[in-house]
Design a protein around this motif. Sequence first.
Motif, PDB file in Angstrom:
ATOM      1  N   VAL A  22       0.844  -1.192   0.000  1.00  0.00           N
ATOM      2  CA  VAL A  22       0.000   0.000   0.000  1.00  0.00           C
ATOM      3  C   VAL A  22       0.882   1.246   0.000  1.00  0.00           C
ATOM      4  N   ASP A  23       2.010   1.169   0.693  1.00  0.00           N
ATOM      5  CA  ASP A  23       2.941   2.294   0.738  1.00  0.00           C
ATOM      6  C   ASP A  23       3.572   2.588  -0.629  1.00  0.00           C
ATOM      7  N   GLY A  48       1.699   2.297  -3.478  1.00  0.00           N
ATOM      8  CA  GLY A  48       0.618   2.663  -4.387  1.00  0.00           C
ATOM      9  C   GLY A  48      -0.368   1.563  -4.717  1.00  0.00           C
ATOM     10  N   ASP A  78      -3.570  -0.464  -4.431  1.00  0.00           N
ATOM     11  CA  ASP A  78      -4.889  -0.232  -3.843  1.00  0.00           C
ATOM     12  C   ASP A  78      -5.773  -1.452  -4.097  1.00  0.00           C
ATOM     13  N   SER A  79      -6.992  -1.399  -3.613  1.00  0.00           N
ATOM     14  CA  SER A  79      -7.879  -2.561  -3.702  1.00  0.00           C
ATOM     15  C   SER A  79      -8.195  -2.951  -5.143  1.00  0.00           C
ATOM     16  N   ARG A  95      -6.236  -2.639  -7.740  1.00  0.00           N
ATOM     17  CA  ARG A  95      -5.060  -3.330  -8.275  1.00  0.00           C
ATOM     18  C   ARG A  95      -4.902  -4.725  -7.670  1.00  0.00           C
ATOM     19  N   ALA A 113      -5.777  -8.456   0.966  1.00  0.00           N
ATOM     20  CA  ALA A 113      -5.930  -7.071   1.432  1.00  0.00           C
ATOM     21  C   ALA A 113      -5.553  -6.929   2.903  1.00  0.00           C
TER      22      ALA A 113
END
Length: 78
Positions: free
Chosen positions: A33-34, A36, A38-39, A41, A63
Amino acid sequence: MAPTPLTVARIRADVADCLGEDPADIPVDESLVDYGLDSVRIMSLLERWRREHAVTAGFADLAERPAISAWAPLLGAA
């Protein structure tokens, strides 16, 4: 013909491709997540891996811990 199993290197390369980065810049043990991810992707990657590698892991599993080192066992990576 049986689907090929995922490897950590393939997961890393696919994540890098999804993020438009070089695989060497994607850490194995840090939160993606750090970087880039996201859900949307994550879902895209999961669908690709289900189609190409017969992965059965669920979105919530990925996730919950968005790091390649956490994903590898869930995805059956060799």
